[in-house]
Motif scaffolding. Sequence first.
Motif, PDB file in Angstrom:
ATOM      1  N   SER A   1       0.844  -1.193   0.000  1.00  0.00           N
ATOM      2  CA  SER A   1       0.000   0.000   0.000  1.00  0.00           C
ATOM      3  C   SER A   1       0.879   1.243   0.000  1.00  0.00           C
ATOM      4  O   SER A   1       2.076   1.184   0.290  1.00  0.00           O
ATOM      5  N   HIS A   2       0.255   2.349  -0.344  1.00  0.00           N
ATOM      6  CA  HIS A   2       0.933   3.641  -0.435  1.00  0.00           C
ATOM      7  C   HIS A   2       0.090   4.623   0.373  1.00  0.00           C
ATOM      8  O   HIS A   2      -1.142   4.531   0.362  1.00  0.00           O
ATOM      9  N   SER A   3       0.737   5.552   1.031  1.00  0.00           N
ATOM     10  CA  SER A   3      -0.043   6.516   1.795  1.00  0.00           C
ATOM     11  C   SER A   3       0.713   7.817   1.902  1.00  0.00           C
ATOM     12  O   SER A   3       1.923   7.866   1.697  1.00  0.00           O
ATOM     13  N   GLY A   4      -0.016   8.855   2.250  1.00  0.00           N
ATOM     14  CA  GLY A   4       0.633  10.141   2.440  1.00  0.00           C
ATOM     15  C   GLY A   4      -0.280  11.299   2.113  1.00  0.00           C
ATOM     16  O   GLY A   4      -1.508  11.175   2.194  1.00  0.00           O
ATOM     17  N   TYR A   5       0.353  12.388   1.723  1.00  0.00           N
ATOM     18  CA  TYR A   5      -0.363  13.655   1.601  1.00  0.00           C
ATOM     19  C   TYR A   5      -0.218  14.268   0.216  1.00  0.00           C
ATOM     20  O   TYR A   5       0.836  14.152  -0.418  1.00  0.00           O
ATOM     21  N   VAL A   6      -1.279  14.939  -0.167  1.00  0.00           N
ATOM     22  CA  VAL A   6      -1.280  15.744  -1.380  1.00  0.00           C
ATOM     23  C   VAL A   6      -1.777  17.136  -0.993  1.00  0.00           C
ATOM     24  O   VAL A   6      -2.828  17.260  -0.356  1.00  0.00           O
ATOM     25  N   GLY A   7      -0.998  18.154  -1.343  1.00  0.00           N
ATOM     26  CA  GLY A   7      -1.437  19.519  -1.071  1.00  0.00           C
ATOM     27  C   GLY A   7      -2.496  19.943  -2.085  1.00  0.00           C
ATOM     28  O   GLY A   7      -2.327  19.751  -3.283  1.00  0.00           O
ATOM     29  N   LEU A   8      -3.589  20.494  -1.593  1.00  0.00           N
ATOM     30  CA  LEU A   8      -4.687  20.904  -2.474  1.00  0.00           C
ATOM     31  C   LEU A   8      -4.534  22.369  -2.864  1.00  0.00           C
ATOM     32  O   LEU A   8      -3.710  23.094  -2.301  1.00  0.00           O
ATOM     33  N   ASN A   9      -5.360  22.812  -3.792  1.00  0.00           N
ATOM     34  CA  ASN A   9      -5.363  24.220  -4.196  1.00  0.00           C
ATOM     35  C   ASN A   9      -5.401  25.113  -2.969  1.00  0.00           C
ATOM     36  O   ASN A   9      -6.247  24.928  -2.102  1.00  0.00           O
ATOM     37  N   GLY A  10      -4.493  26.065  -2.925  1.00  0.00           N
ATOM     38  CA  GLY A  10      -4.467  26.996  -1.801  1.00  0.00           C
ATOM     39  C   GLY A  10      -3.535  26.552  -0.689  1.00  0.00           C
ATOM     40  O   GLY A  10      -3.328  27.281   0.279  1.00  0.00           O
ATOM     41  N   ASP A  11      -2.970  25.361  -0.823  1.00  0.00           N
ATOM     42  CA  ASP A  11      -2.056  24.839   0.201  1.00  0.00           C
ATOM     43  C   ASP A  11      -0.755  25.641   0.239  1.00  0.00           C
ATOM     44  O   ASP A  11      -0.221  26.008  -0.810  1.00  0.00           O
ATOM     45  N   SER A  12      -0.266  25.885   1.443  1.00  0.00           N
ATOM     46  CA  SER A  12       1.070  26.465   1.602  1.00  0.00           C
ATOM     47  C   SER A  12       1.613  25.995   2.937  1.00  0.00           C
ATOM     48  O   SER A  12       0.861  25.443   3.750  1.00  0.00           O
ATOM     49  N   GLU A  13       2.898  26.224   3.183  1.00  0.00           N
ATOM     50  CA  GLU A  13       3.458  25.810   4.472  1.00  0.00           C
ATOM     51  C   GLU A  13       2.787  26.565   5.618  1.00  0.00           C
ATOM     52  O   GLU A  13       2.539  26.002   6.676  1.00  0.00           O
ATOM     53  N   GLU A  14       2.488  27.839   5.386  1.00  0.00           N
ATOM     54  CA  GLU A  14       1.885  28.660   6.443  1.00  0.00           C
ATOM     55  C   GLU A  14       0.422  28.279   6.664  1.00  0.00           C
ATOM     56  O   GLU A  14      -0.068  28.284   7.798  1.00  0.00           O
ATOM     57  N   ALA A  15      -0.264  28.002   5.571  1.00  0.00           N
ATOM     58  CA  ALA A  15      -1.696  27.679   5.667  1.00  0.00           C
ATOM     59  C   ALA A  15      -1.936  26.385   4.899  1.00  0.00           C
ATOM     60  O   ALA A  15      -2.398  26.389   3.763  1.00  0.00           O
ATOM     61  N   PRO A  16      -1.579  25.241   5.516  1.00  0.00           N
ATOM     62  CA  PRO A  16      -1.677  23.979   4.782  1.00  0.00           C
ATOM     63  C   PRO A  16      -3.122  23.588   4.491  1.00  0.00           C
ATOM     64  O   PRO A  16      -4.057  24.001   5.192  1.00  0.00           O
ATOM     65  N   LYS A  17      -3.261  22.793   3.440  1.00  0.00           N
ATOM     66  CA  LYS A  17      -4.561  22.216   3.083  1.00  0.00           C
ATOM     67  C   LYS A  17      -4.241  20.884   2.426  1.00  0.00           C
ATOM     68  O   LYS A  17      -3.994  20.820   1.219  1.00  0.00           O
ATOM     69  N   ARG A  18      -4.169  19.829   3.238  1.00  0.00           N
ATOM     70  CA  ARG A  18      -3.575  18.585   2.759  1.00  0.00           C
ATOM     71  C   ARG A  18      -4.479  17.382   2.976  1.00  0.00           C
ATOM     72  O   ARG A  18      -4.956  17.131   4.080  1.00  0.00           O
ATOM     73  N   SER A  19      -4.653  16.656   1.895  1.00  0.00           N
ATOM     74  CA  SER A  19      -5.486  15.449   1.934  1.00  0.00           C
ATOM     75  C   SER A  19      -4.628  14.234   2.224  1.00  0.00           C
ATOM     76  O   SER A  19      -3.613  14.013   1.551  1.00  0.00           O
ATOM     77  N   PHE A  20      -5.074  13.446   3.192  1.00  0.00           N
ATOM     78  CA  PHE A  20      -4.416  12.179   3.475  1.00  0.00           C
ATOM     79  C   PHE A  20      -5.115  11.074   2.679  1.00  0.00           C
ATOM     80  O   PHE A  20      -6.340  11.009   2.634  1.00  0.00           O
ATOM     81  N   PHE A  21      -4.298  10.224   2.057  1.00  0.00           N
ATOM     82  CA  PHE A  21      -4.884   9.070   1.365  1.00  0.00           C
ATOM     83  C   PHE A  21      -4.113   7.817   1.733  1.00  0.00           C
ATOM     84  O   PHE A  21      -2.944   7.869   2.139  1.00  0.00           O
ATOM     85  N   TRP A  22      -4.780   6.696   1.587  1.00  0.00           N
ATOM     86  CA  TRP A  22      -4.139   5.392   1.779  1.00  0.00           C
ATOM     87  C   TRP A  22      -4.615   4.523   0.623  1.00  0.00           C
ATOM     88  O   TRP A  22      -5.813   4.258   0.483  1.00  0.00           O
ATOM     89  N   PHE A  23      -3.666   4.158  -0.214  1.00  0.00           N
ATOM     90  CA  PHE A  23      -3.996   3.465  -1.460  1.00  0.00           C
ATOM     91  C   PHE A  23      -3.513   2.017  -1.374  1.00  0.00           C
ATOM     92  O   PHE A  23      -2.315   1.761  -1.254  1.00  0.00           O
ATOM     93  N   PHE A  24      -4.453   1.099  -1.419  1.00  0.00           N
ATOM     94  CA  PHE A  24      -4.152  -0.328  -1.346  1.00  0.00           C
ATOM     95  C   PHE A  24      -4.101  -0.882  -2.769  1.00  0.00           C
ATOM     96  O   PHE A  24      -5.122  -0.882  -3.469  1.00  0.00           O
ATOM     97  N   GLU A  25      -2.933  -1.327  -3.160  1.00  0.00           N
ATOM     98  CA  GLU A  25      -2.832  -1.926  -4.495  1.00  0.00           C
ATOM     99  C   GLU A  25      -3.642  -3.205  -4.542  1.00  0.00           C
ATOM    100  O   GLU A  25      -3.621  -4.001  -3.590  1.00  0.00           O
ATOM    101  N   ALA A  26      -4.320  -3.422  -5.651  1.00  0.00           N
ATOM    102  CA  ALA A  26      -5.057  -4.673  -5.819  1.00  0.00           C
ATOM    103  C   ALA A  26      -4.101  -5.848  -5.662  1.00  0.00           C
ATOM    104  O   ALA A  26      -2.963  -5.803  -6.150  1.00  0.00           O
ATOM    105  N   GLN A  27      -4.562  -6.883  -4.981  1.00  0.00           N
ATOM    106  CA  GLN A  27      -3.708  -8.051  -4.789  1.00  0.00           C
ATOM    107  C   GLN A  27      -3.516  -8.817  -6.097  1.00  0.00           C
ATOM    108  O   GLN A  27      -2.554  -9.549  -6.241  1.00  0.00           O
ATOM    109  N   ARG A  28      -4.470  -8.653  -7.018  1.00  0.00           N
ATOM    110  CA  ARG A  28      -4.345  -9.294  -8.329  1.00  0.00           C
ATOM    111  C   ARG A  28      -4.318  -8.226  -9.409  1.00  0.00           C
ATOM    112  O   ARG A  28      -5.205  -7.376  -9.450  1.00  0.00           O
ATOM    113  N   ASP A  29      -3.342  -8.300 -10.271  1.00  0.00           N
ATOM    114  CA  ASP A  29      -3.260  -7.460 -11.461  1.00  0.00           C
ATOM    115  C   ASP A  29      -3.504  -5.973 -11.177  1.00  0.00           C
ATOM    116  O   ASP A  29      -4.353  -5.330 -11.799  1.00  0.00           O
TER     117      ASP A  29
END
Length: 510
Positions: free
Chosen positions: A86-114
């Motif tokens: 699996s993969h996980s982490g953050y993506v900064g969205l429109n308007g995101d900055s270090e001072e005023a973050p706006k970050r989506s957390f995701f957790w992506f599970f790769e399919a076990q088959r293909d």
Amino acid sequence: MSKAEQAYVLPVPAAAEYVYGGGRRTRVSAFSATLALLTLVASAALFAHQAHLLPALVSGQHALEDLASFYHSVKTHDGLCVGGVSHSGYVGLNGDSEEAPKRSFFWFFEAQRDAENAPVILTIGGGPGTSGMVNPLFGQSHCKVSSNITSYANHDAWSEHHNLLALDHPVGVGYSYGQMVNNSRDAAYDAYDFLLKFFHLYPHLAKNQFVIAGGSYGGIYVPHIATVIHEKNAALAAGRGRPGARHINLESMMVSNPMSDWLSHNRWALQQRCYLTDFYNASACADAFAKLPACLEATQMAFMDDTVERRAAALHECYAVYPAIEGRDMQNVELKCNGTIEDCYPEAVYADKFMNLASTKETLGVPQELNFTFSRVAVWQEFFSTADMAQQAYLLYEPLLKAGYRLLHYIGKLDANCAWPGVLSTLRLLPSPYQSAFNDAPDLPWPGHAATVRAVALTTDNEGRQGAGAFTFILMDHAGHFVTHDQPTLVKDIVRHWIANVGWNETLDG
Ligand SMILES: *[C@@H]1O[C@H](CO)[C@@H](O)[C@H](O)[C@H]1NC(C)=O
Ligand SMILES: *[C@@H]1O[C@H](CO)[C@@H](O)[C@H](O)[C@H]1NC(C)=O
Ligand SMILES: *[C@@H]1O[C@H](CO)[C@@H](O)[C@H](O)[C@H]1NC(C)=O
Ligand SMILES: *[C@@H]1O[C@H](CO)[C@@H](O)[C@H](O)[C@H]1NC(C)=O
Ligand SMILES: *[C@@H]1O[C@H](CO)[C@@H](O)[C@H](O)[C@H]1NC(C)=O
Ligand SMILES: *[C@@H]1O[C@H](CO)[C@@H](O)[C@H](O)[C@H]1NC(C)=O
């Protein structure tokens, strides 16, 4: 006239709206106090905190940004969950900055088959305020958490055959953090922005079939997100797309026990709580039915004159209808438990502890100072401040269905929160090319009789085999609000048939 019958005389627009079942005219009824998954918020207290009401829902205007320069931090791991990468982490969205973050957390599970070719399912929480991580950890992924707070293999995982992308939507939920939005449409623009960036990071998945899954308040989120994707795809095709944007390969939507229409939801909740189950006793029902007309009328007023004040009034009247019940689970009326999360859904407690472990945060790439909670009240309050709940999100489906996207509803019958009569009523009233066919279609038995299936617009493949339908309603026995938790094997089968678009009686390989 009895109190129950008084509800018949409400000034509502179409007589057809009274009907939820196979053409029968039954008693008018209504709703559920807890809107969402694990949201157990005292609405009266929140009303007291409501400082001011705002103008109508904002429809987002969003600056174009160079997709290549957005913030992202992503980790890949294969040790946290048994049986897959699996993969996980953050993506900064429109308007995101270090001072005023706006970050989506995701957790992506790769399919076990293909995984390379498997469809991608976006899965989000309800609420508003419920973490999207409820879904993988409650049974959709190959990562389930036991009482010893370690993960174990889940043989009913959707992620066996599908890429499962769990998103903490909207910002503020779960491990997402930063500037919050206060309505579903702005949240949907953020989800679209997230998806563009996700497929930028995982470009090989952009060609795959893409499906959006949600439940509960997802009944509002899902049609908004699909609408934004559809509109942005169209703009892109017309040469008006955002620089760097790509087509999102949306094919269908899957919704479990939703609230997509405040009116139907409220109109039929008492049917479930008073007549179809014994969730409320006779005196509670008499009180509730006496208060129902004011709720339905305030809702109708809000729909005719859509202002925050009117919507807030509708919430106020409708929340007042439903007495709180102690000692029982609203999400599944047959569950033998005392109504607390600890007793009814201990897996949620294990998962919550698991998400908060320092080692889990480290692996997932989450800052240690963030704490995880399945239900974020601050997000609920943002949406409550605009009375986002009092809307007719189901009307968004008509253009989507006309454009060819398929729509599945798979519903647990034992839910007293988002109860099936209100869902079926919503679907019967949904204007679409399929409306009359759907209203006339029979409910066919699921092989093995664990559910019924009402499917219309079935395609036929080259070999003459039928598909799963373009507009399909499945009603499951022995399942409540959390369908995947309650009926994991059946739900996995439903999801596979739906996404592969093969007939409900066909046997699937593997
Ligand atoms: C944790 O629980 C799982 C599932 O019940 C079990 O298979 C495993 O052996 C347990 N691990 C420990 C360390 O107790
Ligand atoms: C909701 O969000 C909009 C846009 O960010 C903002 O203008 C408005 O003040 C917000 N409403 C409340 C009650 O915070
Ligand atoms: C009926 O339910 C209400 C609400 O839970 C409760 O307060 C009341 O005591 C119950 N009445 C009876 C007769 O059980
Ligand atoms: C409900 O059950 C849980 C777990 O079994 C227990 O800890 C809690 O005290 C119970 N709560 C009530 C109100 O009965
Ligand atoms: C997170 O939880 C820890 C331990 O309970 C607490 O000390 C800390 O203040 C919490 N952090 C936030 C941001 O709420
Ligand atoms: C499945 O097949 C059985 C037997 O032919 C039929 O009765 C039932 O209606 C079918 N169910 C669906 C969902 O097509």
